[in-house]
Design an enzyme around this catalytic site. Sequence first.
Site, PDB file in Angstrom:
ATOM      1  CD  GLN A  59      -5.387  -2.541  -0.494  1.00  0.00           C
ATOM      2  OE1 GLN A  59      -4.139  -2.306  -0.761  1.00  0.00           O
ATOM      3  NE2 GLN A  59      -5.588  -3.457   0.332  1.00  0.00           N
TER       4      GLN A  59
ATOM      5  CE  LYS B 286      -0.629  -2.775   0.588  1.00  0.00           C
ATOM      6  NZ  LYS B 286      -1.855  -3.456  -0.101  1.00  0.00           N
TER       7      LYS B 286
ATOM      8  CG  ASP C 251      -0.307  -7.050  -4.735  1.00  0.00           C
ATOM      9  OD1 ASP C 251       0.662  -6.726  -3.780  1.00  0.00           O
ATOM     10  OD2 ASP C 251      -1.607  -6.497  -4.638  1.00  0.00           O
TER      11      ASP C 251
END
Length: 292
Positions: free
Chosen positions: A100, A56, A123
Amino acid sequence: MDSKAIVIDGSAMAERLRNEVAHRVEAFRSATSIDPSLAVVMVGDDAASQVYVRNKMKQTAVVGIRSVEKRLPRQASESEVLEIIQELNEDSSIHGILVQLPLPEHIDPSVVVDAIDPNKDVDGLHRNNVAALVLGEEGLVPCTPTGCLLMLRQYAENLSGMRAVILGRSRLVGKPLAELLLRENCTVTMAHSKTAELPTLCRSADILVAAIGRPNFVQGEWIKPGAIVIDVGMNRIKDNDGKRRLVGDVDYQAALSVAQAVSPVPGGVGPMTVVCLLRNTIQAAEGQLGQA
Ligand code: NAP
Protein backbone atom coordinates in the site's frame (compact mmCIF):
# COMPACT_ATOMS: atom_id res chain seq x y z
CA MET A 1 -27.79 23.20 -17.04
CA ASP A 2 -28.97 20.87 -19.81
CA SER A 3 -27.39 17.48 -19.14
CA LYS A 4 -27.11 15.04 -22.01
CA ALA A 5 -24.03 12.89 -21.43
CA ILE A 6 -24.17 9.24 -20.49
CA VAL A 7 -22.92 8.61 -16.98
CA ILE A 8 -20.31 5.84 -17.10
CA ASP A 9 -21.40 3.69 -14.22
CA GLY A 10 -18.17 2.27 -12.81
CA SER A 11 -19.96 0.61 -9.92
CA ALA A 12 -22.24 -1.41 -12.23
CA MET A 13 -19.33 -2.38 -14.51
CA ALA A 14 -17.28 -3.39 -11.49
CA GLU A 15 -20.14 -5.57 -10.25
CA ARG A 16 -20.22 -7.47 -13.58
CA LEU A 17 -16.45 -7.88 -13.54
CA ARG A 18 -16.54 -9.09 -9.92
CA ASN A 19 -18.89 -11.87 -11.01
CA GLU A 20 -16.47 -12.85 -13.79
CA VAL A 21 -13.57 -12.90 -11.34
CA ALA A 22 -15.61 -14.97 -8.85
CA HIS A 23 -16.19 -17.59 -11.59
CA ARG A 24 -12.47 -17.68 -12.43
CA VAL A 25 -11.65 -18.07 -8.73
CA GLU A 26 -14.09 -20.96 -8.44
CA ALA A 27 -12.67 -22.66 -11.56
CA PHE A 28 -9.12 -22.18 -10.24
CA ARG A 29 -10.04 -23.68 -6.88
CA SER A 30 -11.78 -26.70 -8.44
CA ALA A 31 -8.79 -27.36 -10.71
CA THR A 32 -6.05 -26.93 -8.09
CA SER A 33 -7.69 -27.24 -4.64
CA ILE A 34 -5.76 -24.06 -3.81
CA ASP A 35 -7.17 -20.74 -2.59
CA PRO A 36 -5.91 -17.82 -4.70
CA SER A 37 -4.31 -15.51 -2.14
CA LEU A 38 -3.35 -11.87 -1.92
CA ALA A 39 -0.97 -10.36 0.64
CA VAL A 40 -1.35 -6.68 1.45
CA VAL A 41 1.64 -4.98 3.06
CA MET A 42 0.95 -1.80 4.93
CA VAL A 43 3.55 0.32 6.71
CA GLY A 44 2.28 2.87 9.23
CA ASP A 45 -1.27 3.92 10.01
CA ASP A 46 -2.19 6.51 7.40
CA ALA A 47 -5.97 6.88 7.76
CA ALA A 48 -6.79 6.95 4.02
CA SER A 49 -4.55 3.93 3.37
CA GLN A 50 -6.28 1.99 6.14
CA VAL A 51 -9.65 2.61 4.49
CA TYR A 52 -8.30 1.50 1.07
CA VAL A 53 -6.72 -1.65 2.53
CA ARG A 54 -9.87 -2.57 4.43
CA ASN A 55 -11.95 -2.09 1.27
CA LYS A 56 -9.57 -4.17 -0.86
CA MET A 57 -9.56 -7.01 1.67
CA LYS A 58 -13.34 -6.93 1.97
CA GLN A 59 -13.69 -7.24 -1.79
CA THR A 60 -11.21 -10.10 -2.12
CA ALA A 61 -13.46 -12.03 0.28
CA VAL A 62 -16.52 -11.28 -1.90
CA VAL A 63 -14.96 -13.07 -4.92
CA GLY A 64 -13.45 -15.89 -2.84
CA ILE A 65 -9.83 -14.71 -2.81
CA ARG A 66 -8.03 -15.21 0.50
CA SER A 67 -6.25 -12.13 1.78
CA VAL A 68 -3.52 -11.72 4.35
CA GLU A 69 -2.51 -8.40 5.86
CA LYS A 70 1.09 -7.72 6.89
CA ARG A 71 1.16 -4.58 8.99
CA LEU A 72 4.40 -2.89 10.02
CA PRO A 73 4.78 0.15 12.30
CA ARG A 74 5.51 3.55 10.75
CA GLN A 75 9.10 3.47 12.00
CA ALA A 76 9.87 0.08 10.38
CA SER A 77 13.10 0.20 8.37
CA GLU A 78 13.36 -0.39 4.63
CA SER A 79 15.18 -3.67 5.26
CA GLU A 80 12.38 -4.88 7.53
CA VAL A 81 9.89 -4.21 4.73
CA LEU A 82 12.16 -5.97 2.23
CA GLU A 83 12.39 -8.97 4.56
CA ILE A 84 8.59 -9.30 4.59
CA ILE A 85 8.50 -9.01 0.80
CA GLN A 86 11.12 -11.75 0.51
CA GLU A 87 9.10 -14.06 2.78
CA LEU A 88 5.98 -13.45 0.69
CA ASN A 89 7.91 -14.01 -2.56
CA GLU A 90 9.05 -17.40 -1.26
CA ASP A 91 5.63 -18.38 0.10
CA SER A 92 3.98 -20.48 -2.64
CA SER A 93 0.57 -20.10 -0.97
CA ILE A 94 0.66 -16.35 -1.78
CA HIS A 95 -0.03 -15.45 -5.42
CA GLY A 96 -0.32 -11.66 -5.28
CA ILE A 97 1.57 -9.04 -3.26
CA LEU A 98 0.47 -5.44 -2.92
CA VAL A 99 2.36 -2.79 -1.00
CA GLN A 100 0.00 0.00 0.00
CA LEU A 101 1.43 3.36 -1.08
CA PRO A 102 2.46 5.91 0.01
CA LEU A 103 5.20 4.49 2.23
CA PRO A 104 6.75 6.57 5.03
CA GLU A 105 9.36 8.99 3.66
CA HIS A 106 12.41 7.05 4.85
CA ILE A 107 11.46 4.09 2.62
CA ASP A 108 12.11 4.21 -1.12
CA PRO A 109 8.95 2.92 -2.83
CA SER A 110 10.76 1.89 -6.02
CA VAL A 111 13.22 -0.29 -4.05
CA VAL A 112 10.30 -1.98 -2.30
CA VAL A 113 8.22 -2.41 -5.46
CA ASP A 114 11.18 -3.84 -7.38
CA ALA A 115 11.76 -6.38 -4.59
CA ILE A 116 8.36 -7.99 -5.29
CA ASP A 117 8.42 -11.10 -7.48
CA PRO A 118 7.13 -9.62 -10.79
CA ASN A 119 4.78 -12.61 -11.19
CA LYS A 120 3.12 -11.61 -7.88
CA ASP A 121 3.18 -7.85 -8.53
CA VAL A 122 -0.59 -7.29 -8.75
CA ASP A 123 -0.16 -3.50 -8.84
CA GLY A 124 1.88 -3.88 -12.05
CA LEU A 125 4.51 -1.43 -10.86
CA HIS A 126 7.64 -3.65 -10.89
CA ARG A 127 10.10 -2.52 -13.59
CA ASN A 128 9.73 -5.87 -15.43
CA ASN A 129 5.99 -5.32 -15.69
CA VAL A 130 6.52 -1.71 -16.76
CA ALA A 131 8.90 -2.95 -19.48
CA ALA A 132 6.43 -5.65 -20.55
CA LEU A 133 3.71 -3.03 -20.96
CA VAL A 134 5.93 -0.77 -23.05
CA LEU A 135 7.17 -3.70 -25.16
CA GLY A 136 3.65 -5.07 -25.65
CA GLU A 137 4.48 -8.32 -23.83
CA GLU A 138 2.47 -10.34 -21.26
CA GLY A 139 2.62 -8.91 -17.76
CA LEU A 140 0.59 -7.51 -14.90
CA VAL A 141 -0.81 -4.06 -15.77
CA PRO A 142 -1.59 -1.37 -13.15
CA CYS A 143 -5.19 -1.51 -11.96
CA THR A 144 -6.42 2.07 -12.43
CA PRO A 145 -5.37 2.39 -16.09
CA THR A 146 -6.85 -1.04 -16.82
CA GLY A 147 -10.11 0.12 -15.25
CA CYS A 148 -10.05 3.29 -17.38
CA LEU A 149 -9.50 1.27 -20.56
CA LEU A 150 -12.35 -1.12 -19.78
CA MET A 151 -14.65 1.86 -19.19
CA LEU A 152 -13.61 3.46 -22.48
CA ARG A 153 -14.15 0.24 -24.41
CA GLN A 154 -17.68 0.11 -23.09
CA TYR A 155 -18.49 3.42 -24.78
CA ALA A 156 -16.32 3.24 -27.89
CA GLU A 157 -15.80 -0.29 -29.14
CA ASN A 158 -13.05 0.74 -31.50
CA LEU A 159 -10.70 3.33 -30.05
CA SER A 160 -8.41 3.24 -33.09
CA GLY A 161 -7.56 6.68 -34.45
CA MET A 162 -9.14 8.54 -31.54
CA ARG A 163 -7.24 11.45 -30.08
CA ALA A 164 -6.61 10.90 -26.37
CA VAL A 165 -5.31 13.53 -23.98
CA ILE A 166 -4.20 12.31 -20.55
CA LEU A 167 -3.71 14.88 -17.81
CA GLY A 168 -1.11 13.55 -15.39
CA ARG A 169 2.04 11.52 -16.06
CA SER A 170 2.39 9.44 -12.91
CA ARG A 171 3.87 5.95 -12.94
CA LEU A 172 0.65 4.68 -11.37
CA VAL A 173 -1.91 6.16 -13.77
CA GLY A 174 -0.91 8.49 -16.62
CA LYS A 175 2.09 6.67 -18.09
CA PRO A 176 0.66 3.14 -18.13
CA LEU A 177 -2.65 4.43 -19.48
CA ALA A 178 -0.79 6.15 -22.33
CA GLU A 179 0.77 2.77 -23.22
CA LEU A 180 -2.59 1.01 -23.08
CA LEU A 181 -4.20 3.62 -25.33
CA LEU A 182 -1.29 3.48 -27.79
CA ARG A 183 -1.91 -0.26 -28.02
CA GLU A 184 -5.48 0.59 -29.00
CA ASN A 185 -4.08 2.84 -31.76
CA CYS A 186 -5.18 6.07 -30.15
CA THR A 187 -3.13 9.18 -30.81
CA VAL A 188 -1.99 9.95 -27.30
CA THR A 189 -0.83 13.24 -25.78
CA MET A 190 0.30 13.37 -22.17
CA ALA A 191 -0.09 16.63 -20.31
CA HIS A 192 1.36 17.65 -16.95
CA SER A 193 1.95 20.67 -14.75
CA LYS A 194 4.30 22.31 -17.28
CA THR A 195 2.03 21.83 -20.30
CA ALA A 196 1.18 25.09 -22.10
CA GLU A 197 -2.32 25.94 -23.31
CA LEU A 198 -3.99 23.11 -21.46
CA PRO A 199 -7.59 24.16 -22.26
CA THR A 200 -6.88 24.19 -26.02
CA LEU A 201 -5.12 20.84 -25.83
CA CYS A 202 -7.99 19.30 -23.84
CA ARG A 203 -10.50 20.64 -26.35
CA SER A 204 -8.80 18.61 -29.09
CA ALA A 205 -9.44 15.32 -27.27
CA ASP A 206 -11.97 12.67 -28.27
CA ILE A 207 -10.95 10.94 -25.05
CA LEU A 208 -10.01 13.11 -22.08
CA VAL A 209 -8.62 11.49 -18.96
CA ALA A 210 -7.93 13.62 -15.90
CA ALA A 211 -5.55 12.16 -13.30
CA ILE A 212 -3.95 15.10 -11.55
CA GLY A 213 -5.49 15.40 -8.09
CA ARG A 214 -6.92 18.93 -8.49
CA PRO A 215 -10.61 19.26 -7.52
CA ASN A 216 -12.94 20.31 -10.37
CA PHE A 217 -9.93 21.51 -12.38
CA VAL A 218 -11.14 20.63 -15.89
CA GLN A 219 -13.80 23.14 -17.00
CA GLY A 220 -16.75 22.47 -19.27
CA GLU A 221 -15.30 24.75 -21.98
CA TRP A 222 -12.17 22.59 -22.08
CA ILE A 223 -14.16 19.59 -23.27
CA LYS A 224 -14.78 18.84 -26.94
CA PRO A 225 -18.51 18.31 -27.58
CA GLY A 226 -19.10 14.56 -27.78
CA ALA A 227 -15.85 13.58 -26.03
CA ILE A 228 -15.58 10.70 -23.57
CA VAL A 229 -14.32 11.97 -20.22
CA ILE A 230 -12.75 9.69 -17.62
CA ASP A 231 -12.19 11.32 -14.25
CA VAL A 232 -9.57 9.51 -12.17
CA GLY A 233 -9.17 12.23 -9.56
CA MET A 234 -10.14 11.62 -5.95
CA ASN A 235 -10.14 14.84 -3.96
CA ARG A 236 -11.73 15.40 -0.57
CA ILE A 237 -13.07 18.93 -0.32
CA LYS A 238 -15.11 20.82 2.26
CA ASP A 239 -18.51 22.03 1.07
CA ASN A 240 -19.89 25.45 1.98
CA ASP A 241 -21.82 23.74 4.79
CA GLY A 242 -18.54 22.30 6.14
CA LYS A 243 -19.29 18.72 5.04
CA ARG A 244 -16.46 16.74 3.45
CA ARG A 245 -17.16 15.45 -0.03
CA LEU A 246 -15.28 13.39 -2.61
CA VAL A 247 -14.91 15.09 -6.02
CA GLY A 248 -12.94 14.38 -9.16
CA ASP A 249 -10.59 16.48 -11.28
CA VAL A 250 -13.39 17.45 -13.68
CA ASP A 251 -16.24 19.88 -13.16
CA TYR A 252 -18.75 17.04 -13.41
CA GLN A 253 -21.95 19.04 -13.94
CA ALA A 254 -20.33 21.11 -16.69
CA ALA A 255 -18.91 18.00 -18.34
CA LEU A 256 -22.33 16.36 -18.39
CA SER A 257 -23.66 19.11 -20.62
CA VAL A 258 -20.88 18.83 -23.23
CA ALA A 259 -19.48 15.33 -23.34
CA GLN A 260 -20.87 12.12 -24.82
CA ALA A 261 -20.05 10.15 -21.67
CA VAL A 262 -18.52 11.05 -18.31
CA SER A 263 -17.37 8.91 -15.39
CA PRO A 264 -18.55 10.22 -12.02
CA VAL A 265 -16.64 10.53 -8.75
CA PRO A 266 -17.45 8.59 -6.67
CA GLY A 267 -18.79 5.56 -8.56
CA GLY A 268 -16.51 5.70 -11.60
CA VAL A 269 -12.85 4.73 -11.78
CA GLY A 270 -12.60 3.91 -8.05
CA PRO A 271 -14.67 0.69 -8.05
CA MET A 272 -13.08 -0.35 -11.36
CA THR A 273 -9.60 -0.03 -9.82
CA VAL A 274 -10.44 -2.40 -6.98
CA VAL A 275 -12.01 -5.01 -9.26
CA CYS A 276 -8.96 -4.85 -11.55
CA LEU A 277 -6.84 -5.70 -8.51
CA LEU A 278 -8.96 -8.82 -8.00
CA ARG A 279 -8.55 -9.66 -11.70
CA ASN A 280 -4.79 -9.25 -11.47
CA THR A 281 -4.70 -11.51 -8.43
CA ILE A 282 -6.52 -14.36 -10.15
CA GLN A 283 -4.42 -13.78 -13.28
CA ALA A 284 -1.25 -14.05 -11.16
CA ALA A 285 -2.50 -17.23 -9.45
CA GLU A 286 -3.45 -18.81 -12.78
CA GLY A 287 -0.03 -17.90 -14.20
CA GLN A 288 1.86 -19.39 -11.24
CA LEU A 289 -0.13 -22.63 -11.29
CA GLY A 290 -0.11 -22.98 -15.09
CA GLN A 291 -3.89 -22.47 -15.25
CA ALA A 292 -3.87 -19.44 -17.55
P1 NAP B 1 0.48 12.17 -8.83
O1 NAP B 1 1.50 11.10 -8.78
O2 NAP B 1 0.49 13.26 -7.82
O3 NAP B 1 0.60 12.86 -10.29
C1 NAP B 1 -0.17 13.97 -10.61
C2 NAP B 1 0.11 14.34 -12.04
O4 NAP B 1 -0.71 15.45 -12.36
C3 NAP B 1 1.55 14.78 -12.31
O5 NAP B 1 1.99 14.25 -13.54
C4 NAP B 1 1.45 16.31 -12.36
O6 NAP B 1 2.37 16.92 -13.25
C5 NAP B 1 0.05 16.49 -12.92
N1 NAP B 1 -0.48 17.78 -12.54
C6 NAP B 1 -0.59 18.31 -11.30
N2 NAP B 1 -1.13 19.54 -11.35
C7 NAP B 1 -1.37 19.79 -12.66
C8 NAP B 1 -1.91 20.89 -13.34
N3 NAP B 1 -2.30 21.99 -12.70
N4 NAP B 1 -2.02 20.81 -14.67
C9 NAP B 1 -1.62 19.71 -15.35
N5 NAP B 1 -1.10 18.63 -14.74
C10 NAP B 1 -0.97 18.67 -13.41
O7 NAP B 1 -0.99 11.61 -8.83
P2 NAP B 1 -1.60 10.16 -9.21
O8 NAP B 1 -1.15 9.15 -8.22
O9 NAP B 1 -1.43 9.88 -10.65
O10 NAP B 1 -3.14 10.48 -8.91
C11 NAP B 1 -3.84 11.50 -9.58
C12 NAP B 1 -5.25 11.58 -9.03
O11 NAP B 1 -5.90 10.35 -9.26
C13 NAP B 1 -5.34 11.79 -7.51
O12 NAP B 1 -6.50 12.55 -7.22
C14 NAP B 1 -5.50 10.39 -6.97
O13 NAP B 1 -6.16 10.37 -5.71
C15 NAP B 1 -6.36 9.80 -8.04
N6 NAP B 1 -6.28 8.34 -8.13
C16 NAP B 1 -7.44 7.67 -8.15
C17 NAP B 1 -7.45 6.31 -8.27
C18 NAP B 1 -8.76 5.60 -8.32
O14 NAP B 1 -8.81 4.40 -8.12
N7 NAP B 1 -9.85 6.30 -8.61
C19 NAP B 1 -6.25 5.60 -8.35
C20 NAP B 1 -5.05 6.32 -8.35
C21 NAP B 1 -5.08 7.70 -8.25
P3 NAP B 1 3.97 16.88 -13.01
O15 NAP B 1 4.39 15.50 -13.39
O16 NAP B 1 4.47 17.94 -13.92
O17 NAP B 1 4.17 17.18 -11.56
